[in-house]
Write an enzyme that holds these catalytic residues in place. Structure first.
Site: not given
Ligand code: UD1
Ligand code: CA
Length: 451
Positions: A14, A18, A25, A108, A144, A320, A374, A410
């Site tokens: 993803g 946002r 991210k 994430d 979901g 550091r 330096y 000093s």
């Molecule tokens: C998904 C779940 C949902 C759950 C929620 C929890 C599905 C269909 N839904 O929804 O049931 O409650 O996470 O946060 O799985 N990603 C990819 N490739 C894609 C789509 C997504 O790598 O094509 C990755 C995104 O970067 C992210 C994760 O998968 O890290 C979830 O994708 P996102 O689109 O946020 O799913 P949600 O609609 O939030």
């Molecule tokens: Ca999500």
């Protein structure tokens, strides 16, 4: 009972729009480590025999980070973001080559604990074909929903946009973490379609398909905090807060005193010994090791430093990268130390910059001492022998060696090496005019009194 091998598939494709960031991210840090690193550390801690990371196109920096954190990871690219099932299938080669359990994690979602993944594996061992990590959501909107069957097993996962009003009222939600013990998972996932509200290939549809194939689907529950997903910067800050609270508790359980725990900030790799006392407002950047019996006074910033047994640091000190403080070293207020090794019992108690060099055991560095390291082009080293005494407000122009037991007067600007046990003084001679001040005052007072 020995468990079958485990493949972990990490979804990181993803874009994270946002976040409003040039950085993908999953590279945003929590406690100084990218979220992706936290998830890969989890994969390591549960003993995954294989790790596949699914990234989006043009994410070379995500690829590099994944390989840095988990050199054996296989990286796959999902070319179009058309759903979580398609994302997992981007790693189809890894899945097909692997005989054993598969767990899908999101990059994430960085706060999941090792014990939780172990519980998912136990549920697989107890006979489930699919296990979903679920939680009771304070606000289920967007998630979901987990729809359970009369026998307590999981019937289906209904995505928010596809849910009926009754289903939407369910607060039991999918965290996104799914565990599978089904033969040929790739072909099962290949049967997922996209006839739904979003027109996406939902990984969550795997539950119904697996059930139709005769597998049992189960839910394992965890607290909502643990499965917080980061979509925007406010959630990044929330995740940071949850991580820090955990880390502070762990530090105290392991024998450190934190006087005001909520004001101490750790990195994911900070190591603390026993009987360490940390006063309020201390920040640990990456790469810090603090040994037993160390006291860190208030308002210190410490990164890439080793603080050995019995040392005292601060208040208001900055350590550091490459600062290595030997046993019982004292670093006081407004002292900055970078890339300097200090021998046992050495002291720099006030207002100094020590950069690039070595300070011998029991040496004393006076207030206002500067290592002039330096020249605008290169960095040079300052080496100070055991027991040397550097008078206040000295500028030590590197490269420079000051022998053991030597004294620096000093206010000196020292540009040449100083032999052991010698005195080096660089200072214009002091003059004194007897009675001058009194005469001056009288004269000035008279002048001012005249109209
Ligand atoms: C998904 C779940 C949902 C759950 C929620 C929890 C599905 C269909 N839904 O929804 O049931 O409650 O996470 O946060 O799985 N990603 C990819 N490739 C894609 C789509 C997504 O790598 O094509 C990755 C995104 O970067 C992210 C994760 O998968 O890290 C979830 O994708 P996102 O689109 O946020 O799913 P949600 O609609 O939030
Ligand atoms: Ca999500």
């Amino acid at each position: 009972m020995t468990e079958p091998p485990l493949l972990i598939v990490v979804l990181a494709a993803g874009k994270g729009t946002r976040m409003k960031s040039a950085l993908p991210k999953v590279l945003h840090p929590i406690a100084g480590m990218p979220m992706l690193g936290h998830v890969l550390a989890l994969a390591g801690s549960v003993g995954a025999s294989g790790v596949a990371v699914v990234i989006g196109p043009d994410m070379d920096n995500v690829r590099a980070e994944a390989l840095k954190r988990h050199p054996g990871a296989e990286i796959y690219t999902q070319h179009n973001q058309i759903g979580t099932a398609d994302a997992v299938l981007a790693a189809r080669d890894a899945i097909a080559a692997h005989a054993g359990d598969v767990i899908v994690l999101y990059a994430d979602t960085p706060l999941i604990e090792t014990a939780t993944i172990e519980r998912l594996r136990s549920a697989l061992s107890a006979g489930a074909g699919v296990v979903v990590l679920g939680f009771q959501a304070a606000d289920p909107a967007g998630y979901g929903r987990l729809i359970t069957a009369a026998d307590g097993s999981l019937a289906t996962i209904r995505e928010d946009k596809d849910a009926s009003p009754d289903e939407r009222a369910v607060r039991l939600c999918n965290s996104g973490v799914l565990a599978f013990r089904v033969p040929d998972l790739a072909s099962l996932l290949g049967r997922i379609g996209n006839a739904n509200a979003k027109g996406e290939y939902y990984l969550t549809d795997a539950v119904e398909i697996a059930r139709a194939d005769g597998h049992r689907a189960m839910v394992v529950l965890c607290p909502e905090d643990e499965v917080l997903g980061v979509n925007a910067r406010d959630q990044l800050a929330t995740a940071e807060g949850i991580f820090q609270a955990r880390r502070r508790r762990a530090a105290m359980q392991d024998g450190a005193t934190l006087i005001a725990p909520e004001t101490v900030w750790f990195s994911s790799d900070t190591r603390l010994g026993r009987d360490v006392v940390i006063e309020p407002n201390v920040f640990f950047g990456p790469g810090v090791v603090v040994e037993d019996d160390v006291r860190i006074n208030a308002n210190c910033h410490i990164e890439g430093a080793t603080v050995r047994r019995g040392a005292r640091v601060g208040p208001f000190a900055r350590l550091r990268p490459g600062a290595d403080l030997g046993p019982d070293v004292h670093i006081g207020n407004f002292v900055e130390v970078k890339n300097v090794t200090m021998g046992a019992g050495a002291k720099a108690n006030h207002l100094a910059y020590l950069g690039d060099g070595e300070v011998g055991a029991k040496a004393n560095i006076g207030a206002g001492t500067i290592f002039c390291n330096y020249d605008g082009f290169n960095k040079h080293r300052t080496e100070i022998g055991d027991g040397a005494f550097i008078g206040s407000n000295s500028s030590l122009v590197a490269p420079l060696k000051i022998g053991p037991g030597a004294y620096v007067g000093s206010g000196s600007v020292i540009t040449k090496n100083v032999a052991a046990d010698a005195l080096a003084l660089e200072r214009s001679p002091q003059e004194e005019r007897e009675g001058w001040a009194a005469k001056f005052r009288t004269m000035m007072a008279r002048r001012k009194a005249k109209p």
